[in-house]
Design a protein around this motif. Structure first.
Motif, mmCIF file in Angstrom:
data_model
loop_
_atom_site.group_PDB
_atom_site.id
_atom_site.type_symbol
_atom_site.label_atom_id
_atom_site.label_comp_id
_atom_site.label_asym_id
_atom_site.label_seq_id
_atom_site.Cartn_x
_atom_site.Cartn_y
_atom_site.Cartn_z
ATOM 1 N N GLN A 23 -0.381 30.485 7.636
ATOM 2 C CA GLN A 23 -1.207 31.253 8.697
ATOM 3 C C GLN A 23 -1.171 30.611 9.947
ATOM 4 O OE1 GLN A 23 -5.427 30.626 8.264
ATOM 5 N NE2 GLN A 23 -5.910 32.763 9.545
ATOM 6 N N MET A 24 -0.917 29.447 9.917
ATOM 7 C CA MET A 24 -0.733 28.895 11.388
ATOM 8 C C MET A 24 0.357 29.362 12.046
ATOM 9 S SD MET A 24 -1.581 26.812 13.876
ATOM 10 C CE MET A 24 -1.574 25.413 14.653
ATOM 11 N N GLU A 25 1.662 29.159 11.307
ATOM 12 C CA GLU A 25 3.008 29.535 11.546
ATOM 13 C C GLU A 25 2.992 30.810 12.246
ATOM 14 O OE1 GLU A 25 7.312 28.580 10.192
ATOM 15 O OE2 GLU A 25 6.245 29.709 8.818
ATOM 16 N N LYS A 26 2.473 31.566 11.369
ATOM 17 C CA LYS A 26 2.434 33.229 11.657
ATOM 18 C C LYS A 26 1.491 33.477 13.069
ATOM 19 C CE LYS A 26 1.212 37.817 9.561
ATOM 20 N NZ LYS A 26 0.392 38.157 10.708
ATOM 21 N N ILE A 27 0.541 33.030 13.028
ATOM 22 C CA ILE A 27 -0.154 33.135 14.211
ATOM 23 C C ILE A 27 0.441 32.514 15.586
ATOM 24 C CG2 ILE A 27 -2.378 32.705 15.386
ATOM 25 C CD1 ILE A 27 -3.657 33.130 12.624
ATOM 26 N N ALA A 28 0.863 31.298 15.390
ATOM 27 C CA ALA A 28 1.554 30.518 16.579
ATOM 28 C C ALA A 28 2.914 31.444 17.070
ATOM 29 C CB ALA A 28 1.819 29.254 16.241
ATOM 30 N N LEU A 29 3.609 31.970 16.030
ATOM 31 C CA LEU A 29 4.699 32.784 16.405
ATOM 32 C C LEU A 29 4.651 34.083 17.060
ATOM 33 C CD1 LEU A 29 7.187 32.485 13.420
ATOM 34 C CD2 LEU A 29 7.554 31.515 15.826
ATOM 35 N N GLU A 30 3.331 34.656 16.699
ATOM 36 C CA GLU A 30 2.894 36.068 17.303
ATOM 37 C C GLU A 30 2.602 35.652 18.568
ATOM 38 O OE1 GLU A 30 -0.039 37.346 14.590
ATOM 39 O OE2 GLU A 30 1.719 38.337 13.248
ATOM 40 N N ALA A 31 2.003 34.500 18.880
ATOM 41 C CA ALA A 31 1.329 34.070 20.178
ATOM 42 C C ALA A 31 2.203 33.363 20.950
ATOM 43 C CB ALA A 31 0.264 33.175 19.995
ATOM 44 N N GLY A 32 3.490 33.277 20.776
ATOM 45 C CA GLY A 32 4.672 32.847 21.355
ATOM 46 C C GLY A 32 4.667 31.288 21.779
ATOM 47 N N LYS A 33 3.859 30.611 20.702
ATOM 48 C CA LYS A 33 3.544 29.000 20.726
ATOM 49 C C LYS A 33 4.830 28.536 19.959
ATOM 50 C CE LYS A 33 -0.303 27.492 21.725
ATOM 51 N NZ LYS A 33 -0.803 26.865 22.833
#
Length: 84
Positions: A23-33
């Motif tokens: 979940q962290m990886e997905k949300i971070a990628l979507e946020a451009g982190k």
């Protein structure tokens, strides 16, 4: 002659479950982190076996990631500095 690779500090976020890590990886990628999932470093003996790794470490960066996790309701176990 063998040259040793210089160890560098990384911010590492650990999780209790693989689901939370993904979940962290997905949300971070979507946020451009910037960051990526890695196998849990041997220096850390807790969690699900996966960790999210970010290049560099500072208390300011740690605070930014704590805030990001809180804002996005990401359940993590620990945010720590690891030399890899």
């Amino acid at each position: 002659r063998i040259e040793m690779r210089k160890r560098l500090p990384y911010l590492v976020i650990t999780f209790d479950t693989t689901t939370f890590a993904m979940q962290m990886e997905k949300i971070a990628l979507e946020a451009g982190k910037k960051g990526r999932l890695i196998p849990l470093p041997t220096q850390i003996s807790a969690g699900c076996g996966l960790a999210f790794c970010v290049n560099g470490y500072s208390e300011e960066l740690k605070g930014e990631w704590q805030e990001f996790c809180q804002k996005n309701i990401i359940k993590y176990r620990e945010i720590c500095e690891v030399w890899l």
